[in-house]
Design a protein around this motif. Structure first.
Motif, PDB file in Angstrom:
ATOM      1  N   GLN A 122       0.837  -1.209   0.000  1.00  0.00           N
ATOM      2  CA  GLN A 122       0.000   0.000   0.000  1.00  0.00           C
ATOM      3  C   GLN A 122       0.866   1.251   0.000  1.00  0.00           C
ATOM      4  N   SER A 178      -5.939  -1.823  -6.825  1.00  0.00           N
ATOM      5  CA  SER A 178      -7.135  -1.037  -6.538  1.00  0.00           C
ATOM      6  C   SER A 178      -6.759   0.313  -5.959  1.00  0.00           C
ATOM      7  N   SER A 221      -8.229   3.004  -3.145  1.00  0.00           N
ATOM      8  CA  SER A 221      -9.137   3.004  -2.009  1.00  0.00           C
ATOM      9  C   SER A 221      -9.273   4.413  -1.446  1.00  0.00           C
ATOM     10  N   THR A 257     -14.910   3.249   3.832  1.00  0.00           N
ATOM     11  CA  THR A 257     -13.854   2.962   2.862  1.00  0.00           C
ATOM     12  C   THR A 257     -14.510   2.479   1.571  1.00  0.00           C
ATOM     13  N   SER A 311     -13.581   1.179  -2.420  1.00  0.00           N
ATOM     14  CA  SER A 311     -12.500   0.692  -3.274  1.00  0.00           C
ATOM     15  C   SER A 311     -12.932   0.640  -4.738  1.00  0.00           C
ATOM     16  N   TYR A 312     -11.975   0.955  -5.610  1.00  0.00           N
ATOM     17  CA  TYR A 312     -12.203   0.941  -7.055  1.00  0.00           C
ATOM     18  C   TYR A 312     -11.085   0.117  -7.697  1.00  0.00           C
ATOM     19  N   ASP A 313     -11.436  -0.873  -8.484  1.00  0.00           N
ATOM     20  CA  ASP A 313     -10.431  -1.686  -9.164  1.00  0.00           C
ATOM     21  C   ASP A 313      -9.803  -0.907 -10.307  1.00  0.00           C
TER      22      ASP A 313
END
Length: 281
Positions: free
Chosen positions: A110, A163, A165, A175, A177-179
């Motif tokens: 991350q 992803s 986030s 939270t 999240s987007y791929d």
């Protein structure tokens, strides 16, 4: 022959002129990482097994070094004027890399950029103060008390993909999240606290849902008074135990209060392009 160094200096002068009228409680930061200023600009933090952030050849490197969970390397602003509720902020990150090889499915590498305030910070915001530098991570535990809050944009990579986030922390937490279709190289972020909105644009990849390069949304939980202090954090961390310790690099960052951004964003893009071309030669 083109004289690159004088051009860079000229762009800096013009940038300072454009942003010089920023509100007193809003802060401007542009760093191309030719050196690491730990006297006035940044505070460094690393967990016991990780390395402090370092700069070399005009590139910032943050390395967790070991593979155990929560090992991290953080760069924390000494300035406290990064408050999107005082004025909207435009944040530009260029030349991002993040390792993603050899991970378990339960762990992730991350990298994140965060603005906000820990609950203990109002008592003493200096690097030698009472707050815990190592707690400036993407975890709601450290931002939920009165006066605290944070908003973070993270890139996470593991064996299942990449992803982006959005963490929105305050009296409540969320939270989203987007791929992504791959790792982004650049991020362009606008945070408008007063308007309650954010936008994030990526370069070098697209979002898997619809193939767009931009997402927008609402800031619902993060809330600070317009006069509140707010820090900026760049971090690299192991999310869970990983096989390959997290290493993130970055060419440059710029943060401009949006009230001054109309004339400055194009100039910043030109400046960062100039710097990146020199670094990649």
């Amino acid at each position: 022959m083109i004289q690159k160094t004088p051009l860079k200096n000229t762009l800096y002068v013009l940038l300072l002129a454009l942003v010089g009228a920023a509100p007193l409680n809003a802060q401007v930061l542009t760093d191309t990482f030719t050196s690491l200023d730990t006297t006035n600009t940044w505070e460094v933090y690393s967990s016991a097994g990780a390395n402090d952030p370092l700069v070399g050849s005009g590139i910032l490197t943050e390395a967790a070094t070991v593979t155990s969970a929560a090992q991290r390397s953080l760069l924390i602003s000494q300035g406290t004027g990064f408050n999107p509720f005082a004025t909207a902020l435009d944040i530009q990150l260029a030349g991002l890399t993040l390792n993603s090889g050899g991970l378990t499915t339960t762990g992730s590498n991350q990298f994140y950029v965060l603005v906000g305030l820990q609950e203990s910070d109002p008592a003493n915001l200096t690097p030698s103060g009472t707050y815990n530098s190592g707690n400036y991570i993407v975890n709601p535990t450290f931002y939920n008390a009165a006066g605290g809050g944070a908003f973070a944009i993270s890139i996470l990579a593991n064996t299942t993909g990449v992803s982006l986030s959005i963490a929105d922390y305050g009296s409540s937490n969320s939270t989203t999240s987007y791929d992504l279709n791959g790792l982004p190289t650049d991020l362009s972020i606008t945070l408008d606290g007063a308007g309650g909105t954010y936008s994030v644009s990526v370069e070098g990849t697209t979002f898997t849902d619809g193939g767009s390069s931009t997402i927008t949304g609402s800031i619902s939980n993060f809330a600070l008074s317009a006069s509140s202090a707010s820090k900026l954090v760049l971090g690299a961390i192991n999310v869970g135990t990983v096989t390959s310790a997290t290493v993130a690099t970055l060419d440059s960052i710029s943060i401009i209060p949006e009230s001054n951004a109309a004339g400055a964003v194009s100039l910043v893009c030109l400046l960062l392009l100039c710097v990146r071309c020199r670094k990649r030669r």
